[in-house]
Design an enzyme around this catalytic site. Structure first.
Site, PDB file in Angstrom:
ATOM      1  N   CYS A   2       0.673  -1.224  -0.213  1.00  0.00           N
ATOM      2  CA  CYS A   2      -0.161   0.807  -0.285  1.00  0.00           C
ATOM      3  C   CYS A   2       0.823   1.698   0.082  1.00  0.00           C
ATOM      4  O   CYS A   2       2.239   1.054   0.094  1.00  0.00           O
ATOM      5  CB  CYS A   2      -0.785  -0.365   1.393  1.00  0.00           C
ATOM      6  SG  CYS A   2      -1.700  -1.812   1.336  1.00  0.00           S
ATOM      7  N   ARG A  48      -4.661   0.953  -0.676  1.00  0.00           N
ATOM      8  CA  ARG A  48      -4.356  -0.190  -0.737  1.00  0.00           C
ATOM      9  C   ARG A  48      -4.489  -1.479  -1.889  1.00  0.00           C
ATOM     10  O   ARG A  48      -5.582  -0.856  -2.969  1.00  0.00           O
ATOM     11  CB  ARG A  48      -5.688  -0.527   0.519  1.00  0.00           C
ATOM     12  CG  ARG A  48      -6.004  -1.575   0.172  1.00  0.00           C
ATOM     13  CD  ARG A  48      -7.006  -3.138   1.583  1.00  0.00           C
ATOM     14  NE  ARG A  48      -6.598  -4.185   1.702  1.00  0.00           N
ATOM     15  CZ  ARG A  48      -6.998  -4.916   2.020  1.00  0.00           C
ATOM     16  NH1 ARG A  48      -8.340  -4.829   1.313  1.00  0.00           N
ATOM     17  NH2 ARG A  48      -7.184  -6.062   2.885  1.00  0.00           N
ATOM     18  N   SER A  50      -4.824  -4.678  -3.005  1.00  0.00           N
ATOM     19  CA  SER A  50      -5.789  -5.304  -1.661  1.00  0.00           C
ATOM     20  C   SER A  50      -5.091  -7.012  -2.090  1.00  0.00           C
ATOM     21  O   SER A  50      -5.242  -7.568  -3.211  1.00  0.00           O
ATOM     22  CB  SER A  50      -7.615  -6.140  -2.463  1.00  0.00           C
ATOM     23  OG  SER A  50      -7.912  -4.610  -1.469  1.00  0.00           O
ATOM     24  N   ASN A  74       2.238  -1.022   4.842  1.00  0.00           N
ATOM     25  CA  ASN A  74       2.112  -1.354   3.736  1.00  0.00           C
ATOM     26  C   ASN A  74       2.684  -1.963   4.072  1.00  0.00           C
ATOM     27  O   ASN A  74       4.223  -2.043   4.386  1.00  0.00           O
ATOM     28  CB  ASN A  74       2.964   0.135   3.688  1.00  0.00           C
ATOM     29  CG  ASN A  74       3.988  -0.310   1.887  1.00  0.00           C
ATOM     30  OD1 ASN A  74       3.357  -1.170   1.258  1.00  0.00           O
ATOM     31  ND2 ASN A  74       4.942   0.294   1.525  1.00  0.00           N
ATOM     32  N   GLY A  75       2.905  -3.501   3.331  1.00  0.00           N
ATOM     33  CA  GLY A  75       3.716  -4.656   3.435  1.00  0.00           C
ATOM     34  C   GLY A  75       3.116  -5.682   3.774  1.00  0.00           C
ATOM     35  O   GLY A  75       1.797  -6.714   3.056  1.00  0.00           O
ATOM     36  N   ASP A  98      -4.054 -10.058   7.207  1.00  0.00           N
ATOM     37  CA  ASP A  98      -2.685  -9.544   8.432  1.00  0.00           C
ATOM     38  C   ASP A  98      -2.092  -8.626   9.413  1.00  0.00           C
ATOM     39  O   ASP A  98      -1.906  -8.032  10.111  1.00  0.00           O
ATOM     40  CB  ASP A  98      -0.995  -9.674   7.430  1.00  0.00           C
ATOM     41  CG  ASP A  98      -0.721  -8.928   6.520  1.00  0.00           C
ATOM     42  OD1 ASP A  98      -2.092  -8.428   6.160  1.00  0.00           O
ATOM     43  OD2 ASP A  98      -0.068  -8.838   5.760  1.00  0.00           O
TER      44      ASP A  98
END
Length: 639
Positions: A2, A48, A50, A74-75, A98
């Protein structure tokens, strides 16, 4: 994967509209969804892409069930399934991804313990409503970017420099130390950014900002040790590494969108593809890109694809550098002169057509000794102990590789490296020449020399060398590459080129367990005699055709020097030979003209230096002057 942004300060509500605009400069990083969270002292935004939990439950910014914490992330957290199983004993989940694992981990374990448990690539920020405090962190190796700055009495952060400059217009003063570092090493290293006042959070670092007092605290939360060596035999090491890599790939295959690999045909990507194909009910997709010149590796990619029934998508690189370089440079937000930013951009575009997540081989060379430097250092140590220092200096001056005169023969290049690196200490050899490092005095302008007189970019590398927890200089060199060249250039390039096309890349070699295991290996298992990546090659023998393992490493070597003499020659004259560039006061005008003249005539090869300046001026026209737009072609000389 993201784009994240945030502002903490008393005037947060008044900055919401500006933050929304700044957030949307990162639409390419997150094309699927956008969100905004606003309270009296904080405004958080997210774009985002997805990957996990495609439902509205995965929307960001995300609040914890108790309302205390809000996160932008982000990640990817690769061990989120295992962490969730533990957390479910204490808290209830409402999503399947997550992001909520991080939130609930903060609730249950607290800040330091949360960071210790996470294995993944990440840059995230959590607002604690109760303490009026922002917590943020960047992953251990620096796969994901995180920039931050002060804005008035508040604090701002974002995934990109462009988003921060959009949030605070007018923040456009070039930091002379960052510029010096770029001209020396072709990249801007953390904690610098090209702009004064904007900082990159270094890898393996966390920060806390107190909205009440305005205090900002930075701290390192992890480092890798090379000093704690394991005593194990070769067969045992092969078995253990094989299992570690298989598990790392398995975790990185977790996604709710199409997932495949980038398969160059080299050892690293071939091994990853072999593991990724295991247990698949449908053929794994892999993308390979060749080029119409010597060194095309697609035949090796085909060998691997055929062995594992992989659906191979072949592309041919035909770069349109004049047309596309402004767009490529714009994506980075600051200059980065690794010429492979060009092929990486096209490879990512090709991959995105067939997958959203791509497993890659980044980090294998740094972790397992894939470069010439550690090998040269292994030989240079005995060389220094036997040959007297004055004689070594004479040999280094006589045959050491110098800018503009690189040896053509691979053996001669290694001998030149040994002569140069062995002339001084191992620490001196670690800060090797790139771009303008040895020409700072002759080619910098008087004003840039004055601004950097009391400082040298080498100080960053020497600090890393001194920090290394290692038993010998080979390990210190490996630690140095892992913590400088890898995050500052390679991982920045991997993230930004992929995110330019909404592609998430994941590297199994950068798993914490894998990196720590590699650091604990005896040098003889990494570098057997003069063979690089010895142990990794022994593991690969179980899975990859030998022809793809034991051959000269090639990769994408872009002919930048030739480009600059031919198709880019008009752009060289029109940009770095122009008054617009020379009047910036960064470089000595006569010196730059000499480089251009000698390179165009073939008298010297100044390709690395001229490419470094061409990228710099392209960035400057995009980000400082606004005289070039990302969709423009490079202007050419009309003489």
């Amino acid at each position: 994967m993201c784009g994240i942004i945030g502002y903490v300060g008393a005037d947060a509500r008044g900055r919401a509209d500006a933050l929304r605009v700044a957030r949307d400069t990162m639409t390419h990083r997150g094309p699927d969804d956008a969100g905004l969270f606003l309270q009296d002292q904080v405004c958080l935004g997210s774009r985002r892409l997805s990957i996990l939990d495609l439902s509205p439950s995965g929307h960001m910014p995300m609040e914890s069930a108790d309302g205390r914490y809000t996160i932008v992330f982000n990640g990817a957290i690769y061990n989120f399934v295992e962490l969730r199983a533990t957390l479910e004993q204490s808290v209830r989940f409402t999503s399947t991804g997550d992001t909520e694992v991080i939130l609930n981990g903060m609730r249950v374990w607290g800040w330091p313990a949360l960071l210790n448990r996470l294995d993944g690539m990440f840059a995230f920020a959590i607002w604690d409503r109760a303490e009026r405090r922002l917590f943020a962190a960047r992953d251990r190796l620096g796969e994901k970017p995180f920039f931050h700055c002060r804005v008035g009495d508040g604090f701002a952060f974002a995934s990109t420099i462009a988003a921060l400059t959009a949030l605070r217009p007018g923040m456009s003063q070039v930091d002379p130390h960052a510029l010096d570092a770029y001209l020396t090493y072709q990249a801007v290293p953390a904690p610098f950014s090209i702009f004064r006042g904007i900082h990159a959070l270094p890898p393996a670092h966390a920060l806390q900002f107190d909205a009440t007092t305005g205090a900002l605290e930075l701290s390192r939360y992890w480092d890798v040790s090379y000093a704690r060596k394991r005593k194990l035999g070769e067969a045992e090491a092969i078995d253990e590494l094989d299992q570690l890599l298989r598990e790392s790939v398995r975790q990185r295959m977790r996604s709710d969108v199409p997932t495949g690999t980038l398969l160059s045909g080299g050892i690293d990507s071939s091994l990853i593809t072999a593991y990724a194909s295991e247990g698949q009910t449908t053929p794994l997709d892999a993308v390979t890109m060749g080029h119409e010149s010597e060194g095309d590796e697609r035949e090796y990619a085909r060998m691997v694809a055929e062995r594992y029934g992989v659906r191979l998508h072949e592309e041919v690189l035909r770069p349109a550098v004049v047309r596309d370089l402004p767009e490529i440079v714009w994506q980075y937000g600051q200059p980065l002169a690794d010429v492979s930013i060009v092929p990486n951009y096209y490879i990512a575009a090709a991959a995105r057509a067939v997958m959203t997540v791509a497993l890659v081989g980044d980090g294998a060379d740094e972790a397992f000794g894939g470069y010439a430097r550690p090998v040269v250092e292994r030989v240079a140590g005995p060389y220094r102990s036997v040959v007297p220092s004055p004689l070594r200096r004479l040999i280094g001056d006589a045959i050491g590789s110098r800018p503009g005169h690189p040896p053509d023969n691979p053996l001669l290049r290694r001998l030149a490296l040994l002569a140069r690196d062995g002339a001084g200490s191992a620490r001196d050899a670690f800060v090797y020449d790139r771009a303008f490092r040895s020409m700072r005095d002759s080619l910098y302008s008087a004003s840039l020399k004055a601004a950097t007189r009391e400082w040298h970019p080498d100080s960053l590398y020497r600090a890393v060398w001194n920090r290394a927890d290692a038993t010998d200089d080979v390990d210190r060199a490996l630690y140095g590459d892992l913590t400088t060249y890898l995050p500052d250039q390679l991982l920045a390039k991997a993230d930004i080129s992929a995110m330019a096309h909404g592609l998430e890349t994941r590297s199994p070699f950068l798993a914490r367990d894998v990196v720590e295991y590699a650091a604990a290996l005896p040098t003889s298992l990494r570098l057997h005699r003069l063979q690089t990546k010895y142990l990794l090659k022994r593991v690969a023998e179980r899975h990859v055709p030998r022809a793809a393992i034991y051959r000269r490493k090639q990769g994408f070597v872009m002919p930048a020097s030739t480009w600059l003499r031919t198709e880019l020659a008009p752009q060289v004259h029109a940009m770095i030979g122009s008054a617009q560039f020379l009047d910036r006061g960064w470089m000595d005008a006569d010196g730059v003209r000499r480089l251009i003249r000698e390179h165009m005539s073939g008298e010297r090869d100044w390709g690395a230096q001229l490419w470094t300046l061409l990228v710099l001026e392209t960035w400057a026209r995009l980000s400082l002057d606004g005289t070039l737009s990302r969709g423009d072609a490079l202007p050419g000389d009309t003489r």
